[in-house]
Design an enzyme around this catalytic site. Structure first.
Site, short mmCIF file in Angstrom:
data_model
loop_
_atom_site.label_atom_id
_atom_site.label_comp_id
_atom_site.label_asym_id
_atom_site.label_seq_id
_atom_site.Cartn_x
_atom_site.Cartn_y
_atom_site.Cartn_z
N SER A 147 18.10 66.61 82.38
CA SER A 147 17.79 67.26 81.11
C SER A 147 16.32 67.63 81.09
O SER A 147 15.48 66.92 81.67
CB SER A 147 18.11 66.33 79.94
OG SER A 147 17.63 66.87 78.72
N TYR A 160 17.38 58.46 75.39
CA TYR A 160 17.95 59.58 76.13
C TYR A 160 16.93 60.14 77.12
O TYR A 160 17.23 60.40 78.29
CB TYR A 160 18.43 60.66 75.17
CG TYR A 160 19.10 61.83 75.84
CD1 TYR A 160 20.44 61.78 76.21
CD2 TYR A 160 18.39 63.00 76.13
CE1 TYR A 160 21.06 62.84 76.84
CE2 TYR A 160 19.00 64.08 76.76
CZ TYR A 160 20.33 64.00 77.12
OH TYR A 160 20.93 65.05 77.75
#
Length: 280
Positions: A147, A160
């Site tokens: 990501s 995250y």
């Protein structure tokens, strides 16, 4: 096309029941690969298989294996099942992930599960499948879904960000190790999607935002990049182009090189400077 993606080859996709994983399965099934979908929920997996068959995939070319990638034993069982039924695996797409939200002191109690799934699930998937792929002697490819949040680490979801930063570091080390192994025909790639409209990112929306790409768009970009030999597959979207991503990444690295405060893009003394630098 990468040699690991040849017709008749075997692909294993975690998080394969929906979103990017299912879009990747559609893409690979159209190329004639056999596809194993691994995800939570037998019913979701069967619905995904039915969708692939309806779009032209042969029923015996789609396998479903309910798998919690947060559990190492289940990843081993997945690898054993695919090996027993179909033989050598050519592509592993470690794609399953979660984003329930997090805070720095873990008020939600999510950190352990997020790290176990998003980071350790990908690490274990690579560690379990890669030696088998190398031993087969066939061309192999491991695609790990990272990501942009694991690179520029914006405030708001630290667990995250940490999990995806770990995926980046691990996949870089994995590719370095693979390319230095004698007679190894297996490679790794770091897949870095932009804003993609999937069940993970829908946030209650029923229609794709104009800024987002579809899962099929990002998968097409992924495999085109693989074909070019890219390691860092940095995907744009309808809002953020490649140049903007590059400058955000360079600014983040500059926090260390220039000894600025961490996350200086969001620091009151540097926010306007970043905006001016981005435009320059």
């Amino acid at each position: 096309m990468h040699p690991a993606l040849a017709k008749g080859g075997v692909a294993v996709i975690t998080g394969g029941a929906s979103g990017i994983g299912l879009a990747a399965a559609r893409h690979l099934a159209r190329q004639g690969m056999r596809v194993c979908l691994a995800d939570l929920g037998a019913e979701r997996l069967e619905a995904a298989k039915a969708a692939l068959v309806a779009q032209g995939a042969a029923r015996d070319a789609v396998m479903t294996v309910p798998t919690d990638i947060g559990d190492r034993a289940q990843i081993v069982a997945l690898a054993d099942r695919v090996g027993a039924d179909w033989g050598a695996v050519n592509l592993v797409m470690n794609n399953a992930g979660m984003q329930p939200g997090s805070s720095i002191f873990d008020a939600e109690g999510n950190w352990e599960r997020i790290l176990n799934v998003n980071m350790l699930g990908i690490i274990r998937g690579s560690q379990i499948f890669a030696p088998r792929m190398i031993a087969s002697g066939q061309p192999g490819l491991i695609v790990n879904t990272g990501s942009k949040q694991g690179i520029t680490t914006p405030p708001g979801d630290p667990a995250y960000n940490l999990s995806k930063a770990g995926v980046k570091v691990f996949t870089e080390a994995l590719q370095h190790a693979l390319r230095n192994m004698p007679d190894c025909d297996v490679e790794a790639r770091l897949f870095i999607p932009g804003f993609v409209y999937t069940p993970l990112t829908a946030a209650g929306r029923n229609e794709k935002p104009a800024e987002a790409w579809t899962a099929d768009q990002v998968v097409d970009f992924l495999f085109a990049s693989v074909g070019r030999g890219d390691f860092y597959i940095l995907c744009p979207d309808n809002e953020v182009d490649r140049r903007t991503d590059e400058k955000r990444i360079l600014w983040s690295a500059g926090d260390i090189a220039e000894n600025r405060p961490p996350l200086s893009r969001w620091h009151p003394e540097y926010g306007e400077l970043f905006k001016e630098w981005l435009k320059a």
